[in-house]
Design a protein around this motif. Structure first.
Motif, PDB file in Angstrom:
ATOM      1  N   PHE A  11      23.811  28.508  -9.480  1.00 17.54           N
ATOM      2  CA  PHE A  11      23.758  27.611  -8.330  1.00 17.54           C
ATOM      3  C   PHE A  11      23.981  26.160  -8.773  1.00 17.54           C
ATOM      4  N   ILE A  12      23.347  25.774  -9.859  1.00 17.17           N
ATOM      5  CA  ILE A  12      23.528  24.422 -10.384  1.00 17.17           C
ATOM      6  C   ILE A  12      24.984  24.207 -10.767  1.00 17.17           C
ATOM      7  N   LEU A  13      25.598  25.229 -11.387  1.00 15.96           N
ATOM      8  CA  LEU A  13      27.012  25.130 -11.743  1.00 15.96           C
ATOM      9  C   LEU A  13      27.879  24.883 -10.514  1.00 15.96           C
ATOM     10  N   ALA A  30      16.083  16.356 -14.433  1.00 16.04           N
ATOM     11  CA  ALA A  30      15.612  17.745 -14.465  1.00 16.04           C
ATOM     12  C   ALA A  30      16.778  18.722 -14.496  1.00 16.04           C
ATOM     13  N   THR A  31      17.875  18.396 -13.827  1.00 11.31           N
ATOM     14  CA  THR A  31      19.058  19.261 -13.833  1.00 11.31           C
ATOM     15  C   THR A  31      19.667  19.321 -15.228  1.00 11.31           C
ATOM     16  N   VAL A  32      19.799  18.171 -15.847  1.00  7.82           N
ATOM     17  CA  VAL A  32      20.368  18.126 -17.202  1.00  7.82           C
ATOM     18  C   VAL A  32      19.470  18.868 -18.177  1.00  7.82           C
ATOM     19  N   THR A  33      18.176  18.702 -18.029  1.00  9.91           N
ATOM     20  CA  THR A  33      17.227  19.396 -18.905  1.00  9.91           C
ATOM     21  C   THR A  33      17.321  20.909 -18.724  1.00  9.91           C
ATOM     22  N   ALA A  53      29.228  23.055 -17.791  1.00  8.31           N
ATOM     23  CA  ALA A  53      28.570  22.245 -16.758  1.00  8.31           C
ATOM     24  C   ALA A  53      28.105  20.909 -17.326  1.00  8.31           C
ATOM     25  N   LEU A  54      27.561  20.911 -18.535  1.00  7.01           N
ATOM     26  CA  LEU A  54      27.128  19.665 -19.152  1.00  7.01           C
ATOM     27  C   LEU A  54      28.314  18.749 -19.436  1.00  7.01           C
ATOM     28  N   SER A  62      22.394  14.902 -22.552  1.00  5.70           N
ATOM     29  CA  SER A  62      22.632  16.270 -23.017  1.00  5.70           C
ATOM     30  C   SER A  62      23.243  16.355 -24.415  1.00  5.70           C
ATOM     31  N   VAL A  63      23.550  15.228 -25.019  1.00  3.67           N
ATOM     32  CA  VAL A  63      24.262  15.242 -26.304  1.00  3.67           C
ATOM     33  C   VAL A  63      23.456  15.953 -27.387  1.00  3.67           C
ATOM     34  N   ASP A  64      22.166  15.686 -27.478  1.00  3.10           N
ATOM     35  CA  ASP A  64      21.364  16.321 -28.533  1.00  3.10           C
ATOM     36  C   ASP A  64      21.347  17.841 -28.409  1.00  3.10           C
ATOM     37  N   ALA A  65      21.215  18.347 -27.179  1.00  4.57           N
ATOM     38  CA  ALA A  65      21.220  19.803 -26.968  1.00  4.57           C
ATOM     39  C   ALA A  65      22.590  20.384 -27.301  1.00  4.57           C
ATOM     40  N   LEU A  66      23.652  19.664 -26.963  1.00  6.12           N
ATOM     41  CA  LEU A  66      25.000  20.146 -27.283  1.00  6.12           C
ATOM     42  C   LEU A  66      25.231  20.134 -28.795  1.00  6.12           C
ATOM     43  N   LEU A  67      24.736  19.114 -29.466  1.00  4.31           N
ATOM     44  CA  LEU A  67      24.889  19.070 -30.926  1.00  4.31           C
ATOM     45  C   LEU A  67      24.169  20.246 -31.584  1.00  4.31           C
ATOM     46  N   ALA A  68      23.012  20.614 -31.064  1.00  2.00           N
ATOM     47  CA  ALA A  68      22.299  21.780 -31.594  1.00  2.00           C
ATOM     48  C   ALA A  68      23.079  23.060 -31.317  1.00  2.00           C
TER      49      ALA A  68
END
Length: 144
Positions: A11-13, A30-33, A53-54, A62-68
Motif C-alpha cells: 500500500f505504501i508503495l 514513519a513511512t521512511v522508517t 520505493a526508497l 533512508s541512506v543508512d538503511a540502504l547502505l546496510a
C-alpha cells in the motif's frame, strides 16, 4: 514479515508511486522508517521493492538503511539499492558505491558506476569542475 505487513508495504508503495508525479512532498518519517525496516525482510522481492520505493522517495533519512542493504546476498536487491542511492545523490554513499565497483556481479558494478555518475553530475551537490557555458565556441552557419 507477516502478510498484513506485506500488504501495508505494498500500500505504501502504491501511495508513493501515485503521489510521485513530478516533485513529491517529503514523506512522513514513519513511512521512511517502515520502508527501511522492510529492507530486512526474508523475501528478496519485498527487499527489492522497498529499495525501489526508497529511491522514489529520495529521503536522506533512508541512506543508512540502504547502505546496510548493500551487503544483501541477492544481486537484484543490491542493484536496486544502488539505484536508490544514486537517485538520492547522497555524498555519504560514495565510499560504499566505490566499493561496489568491485562486486562479483557485472550488473551490480555497472549500476554502481551509474549511481556514482548521478551523484557527481551537476545537481548532485558537487560543482562541475569544468563548466563549459558554450559547448560549441565556433558554430558554423546552417547551409540553408
Amino acid at each position: 514479515m507477516q502478510t498484513s505487513a506485506k500488504i501495508l508495504a505494498a500500500f505504501i508503495l502504491v501511495m508513493v508511486v501515485s503521489s510521485g508525479r513530478g516533485e513529491a512532498q517529503a514523506p512522513p518519517a514513519a513511512t521512511v522508517t517502515a520502508l527501511a525496516e522492510a529492507l530486512k525482510d526474508s523475501d528478496a522481492d519485498v527487499r527489492r521493492q522497498e529499495a525501489w520505493a526508497l529511491g522514489r522517495i529520495r529521503s536522506e533519512q533512508s541512506v543508512d538503511a540502504l547502505l546496510a542493504a548493500l551487503r544483501d546476498t541477492d544481486q537484484d536487491v543490491r542493484k536496486q539499492v544502488i539505484w536508490a542511492l544514486g537517485r538520492i545523490r547522497s555524498p555519504k554513499a560514495v565510499d560504499a558505491l566505490t566499493a561496489a565497483l568491485k562486486d562479483a556481479n557485472n550488473e551490480v558494478r555497472r549500476s554502481a558506476a551509474q549511481a556514482l555518475a548521478q551523484i557527481y553530475s551537476t545537481g548532485g551537490g558537487y560543482p562541475n569542475p569544468n563548466p563549459n557555458p558554450n559547448p560549441n565556441p565556433n558554430p558554423r552557419p546552417r547551409p540553408f
